[in-house]
Design a protein around this motif. Structure first.
Motif, mmCIF file in Angstrom:
data_model
loop_
_atom_site.group_PDB
_atom_site.id
_atom_site.type_symbol
_atom_site.label_atom_id
_atom_site.label_comp_id
_atom_site.label_asym_id
_atom_site.label_seq_id
_atom_site.Cartn_x
_atom_site.Cartn_y
_atom_site.Cartn_z
ATOM 1 N N UNK A 1 0.809 -1.218 0.000
ATOM 2 C CA UNK A 1 0.000 0.000 0.000
ATOM 3 C C UNK A 1 0.848 1.278 0.000
ATOM 4 N N UNK A 2 1.955 1.335 0.762
ATOM 5 C CA UNK A 2 2.771 2.558 0.704
ATOM 6 C C UNK A 2 3.382 2.823 -0.666
ATOM 7 N N UNK B 1 -0.600 7.547 -5.950
ATOM 8 C CA UNK B 1 -0.166 7.509 -7.338
ATOM 9 C C UNK B 1 -1.367 7.616 -8.292
ATOM 10 N N UNK B 2 -1.142 8.223 -9.452
ATOM 11 C CA UNK B 2 -2.173 8.303 -10.483
ATOM 12 C C UNK B 2 -2.286 6.990 -11.255
ATOM 13 N N UNK B 3 -1.172 6.277 -11.378
ATOM 14 C CA UNK B 3 -1.156 5.021 -12.125
ATOM 15 C C UNK B 3 0.003 4.169 -11.649
ATOM 16 N N UNK B 4 -0.129 2.870 -11.874
ATOM 17 C CA UNK B 4 0.918 1.911 -11.518
ATOM 18 C C UNK B 4 1.369 1.206 -12.791
ATOM 19 N N UNK B 5 2.680 1.094 -12.971
ATOM 20 C CA UNK B 5 3.258 0.295 -14.044
ATOM 21 C C UNK B 5 3.999 -0.866 -13.401
ATOM 22 N N UNK B 6 3.719 -2.076 -13.854
ATOM 23 C CA UNK B 6 4.435 -3.251 -13.364
ATOM 24 C C UNK B 6 5.331 -3.807 -14.459
ATOM 25 N N UNK B 7 6.634 -3.800 -14.172
ATOM 26 C CA UNK B 7 7.617 -4.420 -15.064
ATOM 27 C C UNK B 7 8.160 -5.693 -14.435
ATOM 28 N N UNK B 8 7.367 -6.320 -13.579
ATOM 29 C CA UNK B 8 7.795 -7.568 -12.954
ATOM 30 C C UNK B 8 8.092 -8.610 -14.025
ATOM 31 N N UNK B 9 9.122 -9.389 -13.790
ATOM 32 C CA UNK B 9 9.470 -10.436 -14.738
ATOM 33 C C UNK B 9 10.508 -11.366 -14.161
ATOM 34 N N UNK C 1 -0.454 -6.511 -5.852
ATOM 35 C CA UNK C 1 -0.465 -5.113 -6.312
ATOM 36 C C UNK C 1 -1.906 -4.641 -6.478
ATOM 37 N N UNK C 2 -2.735 -5.469 -7.097
ATOM 38 C CA UNK C 2 -4.144 -5.123 -7.299
ATOM 39 C C UNK C 2 -4.836 -4.887 -5.960
ATOM 40 N N UNK C 3 -4.591 -5.755 -4.995
ATOM 41 C CA UNK C 3 -5.202 -5.593 -3.672
ATOM 42 C C UNK C 3 -4.786 -4.265 -3.037
ATOM 43 N N UNK C 4 -3.510 -3.921 -3.161
ATOM 44 C CA UNK C 4 -3.026 -2.658 -2.599
ATOM 45 C C UNK C 4 -3.669 -1.473 -3.307
ATOM 46 N N UNK C 5 -3.799 -1.556 -4.622
ATOM 47 C CA UNK C 5 -4.427 -0.478 -5.381
ATOM 48 C C UNK C 5 -5.893 -0.319 -4.997
ATOM 49 N N UNK C 6 -6.596 -1.413 -4.869
ATOM 50 C CA UNK C 6 -7.998 -1.349 -4.479
ATOM 51 C C UNK C 6 -8.145 -0.707 -3.100
ATOM 52 N N UNK C 7 -7.240 -1.058 -2.186
ATOM 53 C CA UNK C 7 -7.304 -0.504 -0.834
ATOM 54 C C UNK C 7 -7.010 0.989 -0.823
ATOM 55 N N UNK C 8 -6.149 1.443 -1.742
ATOM 56 C CA UNK C 8 -5.742 2.849 -1.766
ATOM 57 C C UNK C 8 -6.521 3.689 -2.774
ATOM 58 N N UNK C 9 -7.434 3.063 -3.496
ATOM 59 C CA UNK C 9 -8.240 3.816 -4.455
ATOM 60 C C UNK C 9 -7.500 4.220 -5.711
ATOM 61 N N UNK C 10 -6.459 3.491 -6.075
ATOM 62 C CA UNK C 10 -5.721 3.747 -7.323
ATOM 63 C C UNK C 10 -6.321 2.860 -8.410
ATOM 64 N N UNK C 11 -6.655 3.423 -9.546
ATOM 65 C CA UNK C 11 -7.441 2.694 -10.551
ATOM 66 C C UNK C 11 -6.660 2.190 -11.757
ATOM 67 N N UNK C 12 -5.588 2.865 -12.147
ATOM 68 C CA UNK C 12 -4.940 2.569 -13.430
ATOM 69 C C UNK C 12 -3.709 1.706 -13.232
ATOM 70 N N UNK C 13 -3.656 0.561 -13.921
ATOM 71 C CA UNK C 13 -2.487 -0.314 -13.868
ATOM 72 C C UNK C 13 -2.133 -0.777 -15.276
ATOM 73 N N UNK C 14 -0.837 -0.759 -15.585
ATOM 74 C CA UNK C 14 -0.313 -1.226 -16.873
ATOM 75 C C UNK C 14 0.766 -2.260 -16.584
#
Length: 224
Positions: A53-54, A59-67, A89-102
């Motif tokens: 969550x921290x 953030x306005x958006x999250x980018x995941x380059x995990x690999x 990551x999705x769970x953290x975004x949902x908890x923090x109200x962040x909507x955009x993920x790429x």
């Protein structure tokens, strides 16, 4: 962004800073030889175990380059970064109200007939477990309720961003196989910043010199 210390993650950070964006970068240890610029807010985090969550807060958006690496041992038993890591990551975004993920997926999740014959018969089968995870990640995003994009590149190669990469829906053309990291980073940023390709799976590739697209080059990269 997550996976910030990988080659694509580093390029996303570089391009984002050049465009004047505020960047928060996260990876497992953040101990790469070349530190991030002081303007980058760096937060070490294990996506499989730590509180994320921290990392996403504000953030306005999250980018995941995990690999994962292309080492044969890793490919046989890849860590669950794509499914479990993305789920956290999705769970953290949902908890923090962040909507955009790429996120980064791959064209090969839907097309195994791209590239030279050795690539299709030797390389693609070695990626089966990783590609299965990517499919699971995409399925997770579809039901997440978030505004998501899963970018599907071809086989990655080093290279600066260009102005002539092919970008289209779902899968790269049959006669292409390579994607420059610079081009991929630019598309990830465009999707995150401008909302391009919302709830879609854009593919990206580029026509490269013959040797770069050869089985010999790909196999050498896997053995490096």
């Amino acid at each position: 962004m997550f996976g910030a210390e990988g080659a694509t993650g580093r390029e996303v950070v570089r391009q984002a800073l050049a465009l004047g964006h505020r960047v928060r970068a996260s990876d497992l240890t953040l101990q790469a030889p070349e530190p991030f610029p002081e303007t980058v807010e760096a937060i070490p985090a294990d996506v499989l175990n730590d509180d994320l969550r921290p990392v996403v807060r504000g953030m306005d958006a999250v980018i995941s380059c995990l690999g994962v690496s292309n080492h044969p041992t890793t490919l046989l038993d890849p860590p669950p970064l794509y499914v479990d890591g993305t789920a956290r990551i999705v769970e953290a975004m949902q908890a923090e109200g962040v909507r955009r993920i790429v996120v980064i997926s791959a064209s090969f999740v839907v097309a195994k007939d791209r590239g030279p014959i050795l690539f299709r018969t030797a390389v693609i089968p070695s990626l089966t477990r990783v590609l299965d995870q990517m499919r699971g990640m995409e399925a997770l995003l579809r039901v997440s309720g978030l505004d998501w994009t899963a970018v599907r590149p071809g086989w990655l190669m080093p290279g600066e961003p260009t102005a002539d990469a092919w970008i289209g829906p779902d899968v790269i053309p049959a006669d292409l196989i390579r994607t420059r990291i610079g081009d991929l980073a630019a598309l990830l940023l465009d999707c995150a910043v401008n909302g391009s390709w919302s709830r879609a799976t854009p593919a990206i590739a580029r026509d490269e010199p013959d040797f770069e697209e050869s089985s010999t080059k790909v196999v050498l990269e896997m053995l490096a």
